[in-house]
Design a protein around this motif. Sequence first.
Motif, mmCIF file in Angstrom:
data_model
loop_
_atom_site.group_PDB
_atom_site.id
_atom_site.type_symbol
_atom_site.label_atom_id
_atom_site.label_comp_id
_atom_site.label_asym_id
_atom_site.label_seq_id
_atom_site.Cartn_x
_atom_site.Cartn_y
_atom_site.Cartn_z
ATOM 1 N N ARG A 1 0.820 -1.226 0.000
ATOM 2 C CA ARG A 1 0.000 0.000 0.000
ATOM 3 C C ARG A 1 0.852 1.274 0.000
ATOM 4 N NH1 ARG A 1 -5.299 -1.327 0.729
ATOM 5 N NH2 ARG A 1 -5.722 -3.384 1.648
ATOM 6 N N LEU A 2 2.081 1.158 -0.479
ATOM 7 C CA LEU A 2 2.893 2.343 -0.707
ATOM 8 C C LEU A 2 2.223 3.186 -1.789
ATOM 9 C CD1 LEU A 2 5.686 3.266 0.446
ATOM 10 C CD2 LEU A 2 6.699 2.402 -1.684
ATOM 11 N N SER A 3 2.373 4.485 -1.726
ATOM 12 C CA SER A 3 1.747 5.350 -2.726
ATOM 13 C C SER A 3 2.396 5.152 -4.085
ATOM 14 C CB SER A 3 1.870 6.817 -2.319
ATOM 15 O OG SER A 3 3.220 7.248 -2.408
ATOM 16 N N TRP A 4 1.675 5.533 -5.121
ATOM 17 C CA TRP A 4 2.219 5.474 -6.495
ATOM 18 C C TRP A 4 3.502 6.287 -6.585
ATOM 19 C CZ3 TRP A 4 2.264 9.816 -9.941
ATOM 20 C CH2 TRP A 4 2.669 9.520 -11.240
ATOM 21 N N GLU A 5 3.511 7.494 -6.042
ATOM 22 C CA GLU A 5 4.689 8.352 -6.102
ATOM 23 C C GLU A 5 5.887 7.691 -5.413
ATOM 24 O OE1 GLU A 5 1.083 11.042 -6.196
ATOM 25 O OE2 GLU A 5 1.731 9.303 -5.027
ATOM 26 N N ASP A 6 5.680 7.144 -4.219
ATOM 27 C CA ASP A 6 6.784 6.541 -3.479
ATOM 28 C C ASP A 6 7.268 5.249 -4.129
ATOM 29 O OD1 ASP A 6 6.777 8.615 -1.668
ATOM 30 O OD2 ASP A 6 5.612 7.539 -0.151
ATOM 31 N N THR A 7 6.348 4.524 -4.729
ATOM 32 C CA THR A 7 6.757 3.314 -5.454
ATOM 33 C C THR A 7 7.682 3.672 -6.604
ATOM 34 O OG1 THR A 7 4.809 2.013 -4.863
ATOM 35 C CG2 THR A 7 5.914 1.438 -6.918
ATOM 36 N N LEU A 8 7.303 4.670 -7.390
ATOM 37 C CA LEU A 8 8.142 5.054 -8.526
ATOM 38 C C LEU A 8 9.475 5.639 -8.060
ATOM 39 C CD1 LEU A 8 5.759 6.543 -11.237
ATOM 40 C CD2 LEU A 8 6.781 4.277 -11.094
ATOM 41 N N THR A 9 9.467 6.398 -6.989
ATOM 42 C CA THR A 9 10.715 6.943 -6.466
ATOM 43 C C THR A 9 11.657 5.823 -6.040
ATOM 44 O OG1 THR A 9 9.660 8.994 -5.737
ATOM 45 C CG2 THR A 9 11.733 8.379 -4.666
ATOM 46 N N THR A 10 11.117 4.828 -5.359
ATOM 47 C CA THR A 10 11.933 3.695 -4.902
ATOM 48 C C THR A 10 12.541 2.942 -6.071
ATOM 49 O OG1 THR A 10 10.569 3.432 -2.912
ATOM 50 C CG2 THR A 10 11.893 1.531 -3.599
ATOM 51 N N VAL A 11 11.721 2.604 -7.054
ATOM 52 C CA VAL A 11 12.215 1.806 -8.174
ATOM 53 C C VAL A 11 13.136 2.630 -9.070
ATOM 54 C CG1 VAL A 11 11.553 0.377 -10.131
ATOM 55 C CG2 VAL A 11 10.167 0.357 -8.067
ATOM 56 N N SER A 12 12.874 3.926 -9.183
ATOM 57 C CA SER A 12 13.766 4.796 -9.955
ATOM 58 C C SER A 12 15.165 4.791 -9.372
ATOM 59 C CB SER A 12 13.202 6.224 -9.978
ATOM 60 O OG SER A 12 14.094 7.096 -10.645
ATOM 61 N N GLU A 13 15.266 4.824 -8.070
ATOM 62 C CA GLU A 13 16.576 4.772 -7.428
ATOM 63 C C GLU A 13 17.258 3.428 -7.674
ATOM 64 O OE1 GLU A 13 15.555 5.571 -3.396
ATOM 65 O OE2 GLU A 13 15.334 7.742 -3.702
ATOM 66 N N GLU A 14 16.470 2.365 -7.700
ATOM 67 C CA GLU A 14 17.034 1.023 -7.871
ATOM 68 C C GLU A 14 17.423 0.723 -9.312
ATOM 69 O OE1 GLU A 14 14.476 -0.867 -4.128
ATOM 70 O OE2 GLU A 14 13.995 -1.439 -6.202
ATOM 71 N N THR A 15 16.890 1.479 -10.262
ATOM 72 C CA THR A 15 17.226 1.262 -11.681
ATOM 73 C C THR A 15 18.036 2.425 -12.243
ATOM 74 O OG1 THR A 15 15.100 2.206 -12.387
ATOM 75 C CG2 THR A 15 15.201 -0.196 -12.095
ATOM 76 N N ALA A 16 18.542 3.277 -11.374
ATOM 77 C CA ALA A 16 19.309 4.449 -11.818
ATOM 78 C C ALA A 16 20.495 4.007 -12.675
ATOM 79 C CB ALA A 16 19.793 5.237 -10.610
ATOM 80 N N GLY A 17 20.746 4.771 -13.723
ATOM 81 C CA GLY A 17 21.879 4.492 -14.589
ATOM 82 C C GLY A 17 21.541 3.732 -15.855
ATOM 83 N N LEU A 18 20.340 3.191 -15.941
ATOM 84 C CA LEU A 18 19.980 2.417 -17.133
ATOM 85 C C LEU A 18 19.541 3.305 -18.295
ATOM 86 C CD1 LEU A 18 18.075 -0.660 -15.636
ATOM 87 C CD2 LEU A 18 20.415 -0.545 -16.512
ATOM 88 N N GLY A 19 19.136 4.526 -18.007
ATOM 89 C CA GLY A 19 18.714 5.413 -19.091
ATOM 90 C C GLY A 19 17.215 5.387 -19.296
ATOM 91 N N TRP A 20 16.682 6.467 -19.871
ATOM 92 C CA TRP A 20 15.231 6.623 -19.927
ATOM 93 C C TRP A 20 14.566 5.842 -21.053
ATOM 94 C CZ3 TRP A 20 12.596 9.043 -24.009
ATOM 95 C CH2 TRP A 20 13.353 9.804 -24.907
ATOM 96 N N ILE A 21 15.348 5.196 -21.924
ATOM 97 C CA ILE A 21 14.734 4.382 -22.989
ATOM 98 C C ILE A 21 14.996 2.891 -22.757
ATOM 99 C CG2 ILE A 21 14.353 4.251 -25.485
ATOM 100 C CD1 ILE A 21 15.759 6.846 -25.853
ATOM 101 N N HIS A 22 15.661 2.550 -21.680
ATOM 102 C CA HIS A 22 15.925 1.136 -21.380
ATOM 103 C C HIS A 22 14.625 0.433 -20.987
ATOM 104 C CE1 HIS A 22 17.629 -2.420 -19.428
ATOM 105 N NE2 HIS A 22 18.778 -2.134 -20.028
ATOM 106 N N THR A 23 14.513 -0.828 -21.355
ATOM 107 C CA THR A 23 13.298 -1.600 -21.097
ATOM 108 C C THR A 23 12.949 -1.673 -19.609
ATOM 109 O OG1 THR A 23 13.557 -2.966 -23.077
ATOM 110 C CG2 THR A 23 12.258 -3.892 -21.284
ATOM 111 N N VAL A 24 13.931 -1.895 -18.745
ATOM 112 C CA VAL A 24 13.646 -2.212 -17.345
ATOM 113 C C VAL A 24 12.976 -1.066 -16.586
ATOM 114 C CG1 VAL A 24 14.697 -2.795 -15.124
ATOM 115 C CG2 VAL A 24 15.311 -4.085 -17.182
ATOM 116 N N PRO A 25 13.526 0.155 -16.551
ATOM 117 C CA PRO A 25 12.831 1.222 -15.818
ATOM 118 C C PRO A 25 11.487 1.583 -16.436
ATOM 119 C CG PRO A 25 14.737 2.099 -16.983
ATOM 120 C CD PRO A 25 14.834 0.613 -17.060
#
Length: 357
Positions: free
Chosen positions: A245-269
Amino acid sequence: MTPVGTEHELADRVLGGWLGRIAGNMLGKPVEQGDLWTRDRIDRYLRRAAALPLTDYLPEPPPGDDEGFELRPEWRQCVRGRIHGSCRDDDVDYAILGLDLLETHGFDFSTEQVGDLWLLRLPYLQTFTAERAAYRNLANGLKPPLTATYDNPHQEWIGALIRADIFGWTRPGLPHRAASLARRDAVLSHTGNGVYGAMWAAALVSAAFTAPTVRQALTEALTVIPASSRLARTVRRVISLHDTRLSWEDTLTTVSEETAGLGWIHTVPNAAVLTAGLLYGDGDFTRTITLTVRGGLDTDSNGATAGSVAGVLTGAEAIPAQWQDPLEDTVRSAVFGFDGVRISELADRTLRLVGSE
């Protein structure tokens, strides 16, 4: 008996997939530049235009803009009040090209035939990143799988994923078969998570025809890719955060930090943004595509795939008028022979392939 009940229901949901893909693509197109149009910047733009909550296509820039909110050059054809049929975009071109592939070669098509059709139907300058590298390799006489690996630094980017919907639409309720078709297409230009993204997306669209919830569709789609892949681990991570039940904003912030460095067109983020939009949208078409686009990164591609899944889940009849009516049942396309085609015709032709071999 079709996998979704009646022939009318199946037809409505195939049309919903096409409409959803095109509407979601149009919604995200004006802000498609993930290194500039971050999630925060998109929401600041919407607040400035008094457009939050977002329930329609993006508004045009407010008068007297002094914050440098520069939309993509095509914005005048794809913001609310200015749309008359869809804009041309590769996220829709590849769905059309995939339809042409299945009509021309059937479901036993080869990867080489995918490449031949690109050269015949698709202008080189309407390809990008991994697809452009593969196209150049094809023109120079290389064959798959070398077309995906030679001089191609974009092998795990999102291009193959955006080509996958047609395989889900034509194999409703059969996610493993849909994924197999998507893989055969994807290896022309991608490897690793780039290929897995296409398989996952095709399976997700296919599962949406029969799964009782979007969560169940996401779970089924994960079964077609290696559980140890970074893509699978990231999708599971988003699902687990949503479950807490984490918020949408906090979920994206968490995963963005965990996928940092892959680039904005990479499949994973991008798969993370898409998964979050689907889960927090919870089957509501408008909420799904608007949350997905507000999530940033490759906004038009993610909006298109989210719209396709949501459109299949709800059917065309349930897609609100503000998304359908401006499209005027018309598609602009760079695919030779398809510019100006009716969306309803594309859906009818797709429907005729369901159940064929």
